[in-house]
Write a protein that holds these residues in place. Structure first.
Motif, short mmCIF file in Angstrom:
data_model
loop_
_atom_site.label_atom_id
_atom_site.label_comp_id
_atom_site.label_asym_id
_atom_site.label_seq_id
_atom_site.Cartn_x
_atom_site.Cartn_y
_atom_site.Cartn_z
N PRO A 3 35.46 -31.11 53.93
CA PRO A 3 34.38 -30.90 52.87
C PRO A 3 33.65 -32.29 52.68
O PRO A 3 34.08 -33.29 52.94
CB PRO A 3 35.05 -31.02 51.44
CG PRO A 3 36.60 -31.15 51.70
CD PRO A 3 36.73 -30.84 53.17
N ASP A 34 34.28 -33.65 45.68
CA ASP A 34 34.65 -32.53 45.10
C ASP A 34 36.31 -32.64 45.08
O ASP A 34 36.66 -32.03 44.26
CB ASP A 34 34.39 -31.23 46.01
CG ASP A 34 32.87 -31.14 45.71
OD1 ASP A 34 32.30 -30.68 44.73
OD2 ASP A 34 32.03 -31.39 46.88
N THR A 91 23.96 -28.72 48.53
CA THR A 91 24.95 -27.79 48.69
C THR A 91 24.45 -26.94 49.87
O THR A 91 24.98 -25.93 50.10
CB THR A 91 25.01 -26.79 47.34
OG1 THR A 91 23.48 -26.35 47.13
CG2 THR A 91 25.28 -27.58 46.02
N ARG A 125 27.53 -19.10 50.48
CA ARG A 125 28.21 -18.67 51.34
C ARG A 125 27.77 -18.20 52.92
O ARG A 125 28.33 -18.56 53.86
CB ARG A 125 29.04 -17.44 50.89
CG ARG A 125 30.29 -17.90 49.80
CD ARG A 125 31.02 -16.79 49.32
NE ARG A 125 31.36 -16.98 47.89
CZ ARG A 125 31.39 -16.31 46.82
NH1 ARG A 125 30.77 -14.99 47.04
NH2 ARG A 125 31.62 -16.52 45.70
N GLY A 164 32.31 -23.38 53.10
CA GLY A 164 32.42 -23.79 51.68
C GLY A 164 32.44 -25.32 51.72
O GLY A 164 33.37 -25.90 50.92
N ALA A 179 31.05 -28.62 47.25
CA ALA A 179 31.51 -27.18 47.08
C ALA A 179 31.36 -26.98 45.40
O ALA A 179 31.22 -25.80 45.06
CB ALA A 179 32.77 -26.83 47.57
N ILE A 210 31.16 -22.38 45.03
CA ILE A 210 30.99 -21.48 46.16
C ILE A 210 32.17 -20.48 46.49
O ILE A 210 33.28 -20.87 46.06
CB ILE A 210 30.84 -22.24 47.27
CG1 ILE A 210 30.32 -21.38 48.68
CG2 ILE A 210 32.02 -23.12 47.79
CD1 ILE A 210 29.64 -22.15 49.63
#
Lengths: 429, 461
Positions: free
Chosen positions: B66, B83, B203, B445, B451, B455, B461
């Motif tokens: 991520p 995240d 995002t 998505r 993702g 996220a 997501i």
């Protein structure tokens, strides 16, 4: 102090101050260290977060935190522009002391701060020996600033172009000065500072010349020690206390109306830190430190605010001079107009402001010793601003800034000389 | 956790100094300006070229790691907080070049890490104007401004960041380069992806370059300050100014508590009894400015301003404007924690919103100060509290719930300019609809199948 939780407990004393940081991040705009590295841990917000984490035992690595805390010039730019007014300098100085007490002081620093600097006789002797020997290792840099470099001591001094130690320091030339006050006149204690005493002796002599011109009686006891800021910045409050004690014993405030220094850092230390730390010695020291602090003034401010020196019209062919605001002078003491007025008092000079005049030059005292690469990088931005101003002279009210400016200007082979405003004023007398 | 091998790969690509893995370094990227719990990332990387940026994104996507992109980290809704502890933070401050300022075609091309104020200054040196001026402009980056659609004081007349984004280049989650928009005023080539990337909060892709619109600077400006005993009069004055067809470049508002707190601090002799102060500035052609200033003054007096001050020069304006400049710094000094909200309502609803704010402060026994952009209804109700006091902070959270309910009831919005991030995600559906959440999630998505891009932000997501 031996356990991490004890360290954390001591740092928790700073919690109320640290929590005031709203993490807006605006310190990034003014921090010279962040400007050079771009790392969040180098800016005040990042350091405050790390001190907070160490206090809350969220990080178990005090050495790493100490290392980050050391990557700071203590220039106070962040504090001067902090929206919620966090007392960042207090936090940093106290945190350095606490973390240092846990990790222990480097043996060399211990020797310097606790043995050498509190014993002016020994320190002066060492510097005299150094001044005699330096000819063997120093080579002239062949620049407008008159600096030297030491290729043989590259491992120790790096590529520094520095002002050599004076062959005869101020205290050796004058010994103890104790002039009688003229009727109705002023008597000031003159505190030259280590660099004024040992490196920039011409500048210190210019101070004496100016004071004499204004018929101010001078009191300069022999055996003055360092003001203590290098020790305090390194987290060694003990060393600072020893040095301050030596000075307090010599500086009885009854003997003078003002204490003046030509060094912004010494002035800021005496005014701000002496009274605060002297309470750790004893009541008498605390009382004396408070009285000395109240009488202490930067020499530029003394001449302009007390002696009412005024600017005059510059002559037609006046030399262009630009002024660099030392961090301690402007951000700690709020002194920025007086040195400019003092420069203006000599009609042979005309002031040409540079961009970012109050941005830190990158010296930061011992920062320069441990982070010379960053110090040079920060200094280069200052040099570029000086060069862009087109001035032939750059003036500044702090010998540490003078040293830094000479180094960076010399490396750039600029034909710009570095002077203290008092030297410029003294030339007119 | 990121593997040693991956760290080595990144070090080989970016240089050791641009790959941070020590705990002390990582912890300094665990927060932003939002009052939220920090999350320490696994690694921080700082690419110095857009090519490297693309390679970093592709590598992280391939490894399924991520990522959170960070500019100056001044986000007020948690958009730049990692995240999870597996997150890799991608810094943009190595990408801070202004590539072009075109004075003939009135645009500029910049990398995402360019600092807003530096950019505005560079543009001003070419005698052009880039108006968006968020409060953090001294450090905020263009990439962050785009991702949050940053506003500022000039929103009413000049618009916000989205009104200046002509074109964009970004890497999608897989590391493919996407280009959309152009250097031309008109461009209908494909989807309007600059519009999609604005306020996407990191995002939908990783911005690598932006083309920004520039405008000629106004030749003159005039400032006015008005004091009101009744909030309603101030609001009617705001409506009256617009009704008189004057669009001020600045139309700022301070409430009573902010005035009192600023006066306590600055001792400037502000009207402590006043219900509100308005700070107004009109700009444009000198003749138009004269007319507009006169019209504004008439409207202010007609709406029972108890005092109207017209500064004679820049120095006087600077002094009068101090109350606005000092509003947040002073409020922030009152208590340890400052929660700065940005609920926004249609201008006509400002009195209703202010009434509700004062009632909420009383009901939850909290101190608040409110200031903000009256011209566009974007208020900054600011809670002065101490996060360490759990009872008090819980009351703050409940008060914020009620504040948002009120803003939505008044047909306003949760956030005028600070973004949703994680801080306001739970209220999203209330303002929009279930379908909006689903649509947004499906969009994400489709574009980010693993993702990985920020996220937990926005709709998740």
């Amino acid at each position: 102090m031996n356990s991490l939780s004890q360290l954390a407990r001591r740092l928790m004393a700073l919690d109320d101050k640290i929590v005031a940081c709203m993490r807006c991040g605006l310190c990034q705009a003014v921090c010279p260290m962040f400007g050079a590295s771009g790392y969040e841990a180098d800016v005040a917000r990042g350091k405050l977060a790390l001190i907070n984490n160490l206090a809350h035992e969220m990080i178990q690595d005090p050495e790493a935190v100490a290392d980050k805390l050391g990557r700071c010039l203590l220039c106070g730019s962040c504090q001067a522009s902090c929206p919620p007014g966090v007392h960042i300098m207090d936090i940093f100085v106290e945190a350095r002391e606490v973390v240092n007490a846990y990790l222990g002081l480097h043996p060399v620093k211990k020797m310097v701060f606790r043995t050498l600097l509190p014993k002016p006789g020994l320190f002066n002797f060492a510097m005299r020996v150094g001044a005699t020997m330096q000819g063997c290792v120093f080579r002239k840099s062949k620049d407008a600033q008159g600096t030297v470099c030491a290729p043989m001591l590259d491992f120790m001094l790096g590529d520094r172009h520095m002002r050599p130690l004076a062959k005869k320091p101020l205290h050796a030339r004058y010994g103890s000065i104790s002039e009688a006050r003229r009727p109705g006149g002023l008597r000031v204690a003159f505190y030259p500072g280590c660099m004024g005493d040992k490196m920039y002796v011409d500048m210190a002599e210019a101070c004496l010349k100016v004071l004499r011109h204004h018929e101010v009686a001078v009191f300069m006891p022999a055996g003055l020690a360092c003001c203590g800021i290098p020790a305090l910045s390194s987290g060694d409050a003990d060393g600072m206390l020893r040095q301050m004690q030596v000075n307090l014993d010599l500086l009885n405030p009854v003997a003078f109306d003002y204490l003046v220094t030509p060094c912004g850092s010494c002035t800021a230390t005496i005014k701000e830190y002496w009274p605060r730390y002297a309470s750790r010695l004893d009541e008498a020291a605390a009382e004396r430190a408070a009285r000395v602090a109240a009488k202490t003034m930067d020499i530029n401010a003394f001449l302009v605010d007390v002696l009412k020196v005024q600017a005059v019209e510059p002559a037609a062919n006046a030399t262009k001079v630009t002024f660099h605001d030392s961090c301690h002078l402007k951000k700690s003491l709020g002194i920025s107009s007086q040195p400019r007025t003092l420069i203006g008092a000599n009609s042979a000079y005309t002031l040409q402001e540079m961009a970012e005049a109050d941005r830190c030059c990158g010296c930061g005292g011992s920062f320069n010793l441990f982070h010379y690469d960053y110090s040079r990088k920060i200094g280069q931005r200052k040099r570029d601003n000086v060069a862009a101003s087109g001035a032939e002279v750059v003036a500044t009210g702090c010998p540490a800034c003078m040293m830094q400016l000479e180094d960076v200007l010399s490396h750039n082979q600029d034909n710009v000389r570095v002077k203290h405003p008092i030297e410029i004023y003294a030339e007119s007398l | 956790m990121v593997s040693q091998a991956l760290i080595k790969d990144f070090e080989a690509l970016l240089g050791k100094e641009n790959v941070l893995t020590s705990v002390a370094d990582l912890q300094s990227y665990s927060y932003d300006s939002a009052v939220l719990t920090p999350v320490t990332p696994a690694m921080v990387i700082r690419p110095g070229t857009t090519e490297h940026l693309g390679q970093c994104v592709k590598k992280l996507y391939d490894e399924g790691i991520p990522m959170t992109v960070r500019g100056a980290g001044t986000n007020l809704s948690g958009g730049t907080i990692p995240d999870s502890t597996d997150t890799v933070v991608i810094l943009t401050n190595g990408l801070n070049r202004i590539l072009e300022i075109n004075v003939n075609d009135l645009y500029a091309v910049v990398e995402p890490g360019v600092v807003t104020a530096d950019f505005a200054a560079a543009v001003a040196r070419k005698n052009l104007f880039y108006p968006p001026d968020p409060g953090s402009q001294a450090v905020s980056t263009i990439g962050g401004n785009i991702s949050e659609n940053a506003g500022g004081l000039r929103g009413l007349k000049y618009g916000v960041t989205k009104d200046y984004l002509m074109g964009i280049e970004f890497f999608d989650a897989t590391g493919e380069l996407v280009k959309s928009g152009s250097r031309t005023v008109k461009c209908v080539t494909g989807y309007n992806l600059p519009g999609m990337m604005v306020q996407a909060e990191g995002t939908l892709g990783v911005i690598s370059q932006a083309i920004l619109k520039l405008v000629p600077p106004p030749r003159a400006s005039r400032a006015l300050v008005a004091v009101f005993d009744e909030l309603q009069n101030a609001a009617e004055a705001v409506a009256g100014i617009i009704a008189a067809h004057v669009v001020p470049c600045t139309l700022e508002f301070l409430d009573n508590n902010t005035i009192v707190r600023v006066d306590d601090f600055t001792k400037a002799g502000l009207p402590r009894e006043a219900a509100a102060m308005l700070l107004i500035e009109v700009d444009g052609h000198p003749a138009q400015v004269e007319d507009d200033a006169a019209a504004v003054e008439r409207v202010l007096r007609a709406n029972k301003a108890s005092e109207v001050l017209v500064p004679r020069d820049a120095a006087e304006k600077f002094k009068l404007w101090e109350a606005r400049r000092m509003a947040l710094p002073v409020l922030a000094r009152c208590r340890p924690t400052t929660v700065l909200e940005d609920a926004t309502v249609p201008r006509s609803q400002i009195p209703a919103m202010m009434k509700a704010i004062n009632e909420i402060a009383r009901k939850y026994r909290l101190e608040m100060g409110t200031f903000g952009h009256a011209g566009d209804g974007n208020l900054h109700p600011t809670f002065l509290c101490d996060r360490r006091d759990h009872d008090e902070f819980q009351r703050v959270e409940e008060a914020i719930d009620e504040l948002f309910d009120t803003a939505i009831k008044l047909q306003g919005t949760l956030s005028g300019e600070h973004g949703i991030g994680t801080a306001k995600a739970k209220w999203m559906e209330k303002e929009t609809s279930r379908g909006t959440i689903l649509f947004s999630q499906r969009l994400r998505r489709a574009l980010d199948p693993k993702g990985l891009l920020n996220a937990t932000k926005l709709v998740g997501i």
